[in-house]
Enzyme design. Structure first.
Site, PDB file in Angstrom:
ATOM      1  N   GLY A 240      34.940  37.476  43.499  1.00 39.99           N
ATOM      2  CA  GLY A 240      36.157  36.730  43.779  1.00 39.99           C
ATOM      3  C   GLY A 240      36.312  36.463  45.261  1.00 39.99           C
ATOM      4  O   GLY A 240      35.422  36.745  46.075  1.00 39.99           O
ATOM      5  N   HIS A 241      37.481  35.920  45.612  1.00 38.57           N
ATOM      6  CA  HIS A 241      37.750  35.539  46.995  1.00 38.57           C
ATOM      7  C   HIS A 241      38.695  36.506  47.699  1.00 38.57           C
ATOM      8  O   HIS A 241      39.239  36.194  48.742  1.00 38.57           O
ATOM      9  CB  HIS A 241      38.321  34.118  47.056  1.00 38.57           C
ATOM     10  CG  HIS A 241      37.334  33.066  46.673  1.00 38.57           C
ATOM     11  ND1 HIS A 241      37.605  31.714  46.740  1.00 38.57           N
ATOM     12  CD2 HIS A 241      36.055  33.156  46.205  1.00 38.57           C
ATOM     13  CE1 HIS A 241      36.557  31.023  46.329  1.00 38.57           C
ATOM     14  NE2 HIS A 241      35.601  31.878  45.995  1.00 38.57           N
TER      15      HIS A 241
END
Length: 392
Positions: A240-241
């Protein structure tokens, strides 16, 4: 009478909605024509069960048994005649396999204007892979995609033990809500899936996110404008970010973000760790009184990042500076490994520099060597052991 503290309030709601002594009215979706097996759209059955539970003057339970239930869009509309509805899901809810069916709708499942709803258990399968492929192909003509689950303009909400898989867009959205507890949630989507934020919070106050594992293609948790009194604890993120405040400042007139605590988090192979992101153009927005505490970074590209020059596609902002004021942000006990040499980056607004940044006991390395830090228009202090050497 003084109001109960948030955890007691939520526990009371869960107990009252599920306690046998409360004699909650029971509404099984099977009684309204829902059919497990995944072939028949059971949306009308779910809507009918909700309508009856919502009309109940006492506590109510909607029950979804084991099995796979195909569902088109369902709107769970309030206000209701009671403030204690338990939606207990033992099965799997499956979105239409053809992404175009709900792809142009903003949401797949939405609860609106409800009070005292607990959503317990279950798997939501958004079947988003087809839409992701469409978006990646670059052909155009793809719908934006639907959020799998949204609570909007609601209060006293609990989401416990839910699993969300392969959403078209965001997995879970909390919008315009008060007193929300998200606990024991699992979010899973491909690391390359576009715009599939795990949990997005905006225009909401007193939201708690606990004991959850999030792996997706965008932010694990994204914190939008108008969020205050947010507590995130014991969350594992990756892929993810990262956990992101922002993006903020997209609008010139915008509510700020304040009083956010993010503690005991782990990031594994993520693009970012703890990020604040603002558009590089004028805005009334702000981010203040933020605490990032006890975080472990495992091979994270940007472990600590403030980016106030966000300008996707270099459109509508080149040559401008961010109006978002970032202040009083503390990073305490952050350690682990960076996937890049630059482990700490504070790229703040030229017009409104970051103020009150604190680095307390930060230790980040790159490839078993010291990492680097970069500051631009950032002011603050460092104490304890801080590696890379502070640039504040």
């Amino acid at each position: 009478m003084a109001s109960l503290p948030l955890p007691i309030t939520i526990l009371f709601i869960i107990f009252f909605a599920s306690s046998p002594s409360a004699r909650a009215a029971q509404f099984s979706v099977l009684s309204y024509g829902a059919k497990p097996g995944g072939r028949t759209d059971s949306a009308k059955a779910f809507a009918a069960a909700w309508s009856q539970a919502c009309a109940s003057t006492g506590p109510a339970t909607i029950y979804v048994p084991k099995g796979s239930f195909s569902l088109g869009q369902v709107k769970f509309q309030g206000p209701c005649k009671n403030n204690a509805i338990l939606v207990r899901i033992d099965g799997t809810l499956v979105a239409p396999s053809d992404y175009k069916v709900i792809g142009s709708a903003e949401n797949w499942l939405i609860f609106e204007h409800v009070n005292g709803v607990t959503l317990s258990g279950g798997i939501l399968d958004g079947q988003g892979t087809g839409l992701w492929s469409c978006k990646k192909s670059g052909k155009g003509g793809c719908p934006r995609g639907a959020t799998s689950l949204e609570f909007t303009n609601s209060k006293n909400i609990a989401i416990t033990g839910l699993t969300s898989l392969n959403s078209q867009m965001f997995h879970i959205v909390i919008n315009g809500c008060q007193n929300v507890k998200v606990q024991g949630v699992k979010v899973s989507a491909d690391g390359n899936s576009p715009n599939t934020d795990g949990i997005h919070v905006q225009l909401s106050t007193a939201v708690t996110i606990l004991n959850s594992r999030i792996g997706t293609g965008d932010d694990c948790v994204s914190i939008g404008p108008g969020t205050s009194n947010l507590w995130i604890e014991n969350v594992a993120c990756g892929p993810g970010h990262g956990i992101s405040i922002g993006s903020l400042g997209k609008e010139s007139q915008e509510a700020g973000v304040q009083d956010v605590t993010v503690k005991t988090t782990t990031f594994t192979g993520t693009q970012n760790g703890l990020r604040i992101k603002t558009w590089g153009r004028p805005s009334t927005g702000f981010a203040r009184n933020i605490l990032f505490q006890h975080a472990v970074m495992n091979n994270v590209k940007n472990p600590i990042l403030i980016d106030q020059n966000y300008c996707p596609g270099e459109k509508n902002c080149p040559g401008q500076v961010s109006g978002v004021k970032v202040s009083d942000v503390t990073y305490q006990d952050i350690h682990g490994t960076s996937a890049t040499e630059l482990a700490v980056k504070f790229d703040c607004s030229k017009k409104y520099p970051c103020t009150g940044i604190k680095l307390l006991d930060v230790k980040l390395t790159y490839d078993n060597k010291p990492a680097e830090a970069l500051c631009s228009h950032a002011g603050g202090v460092a104490s304890g052991t801080v590696k890379p050497t502070s640039c504040l």
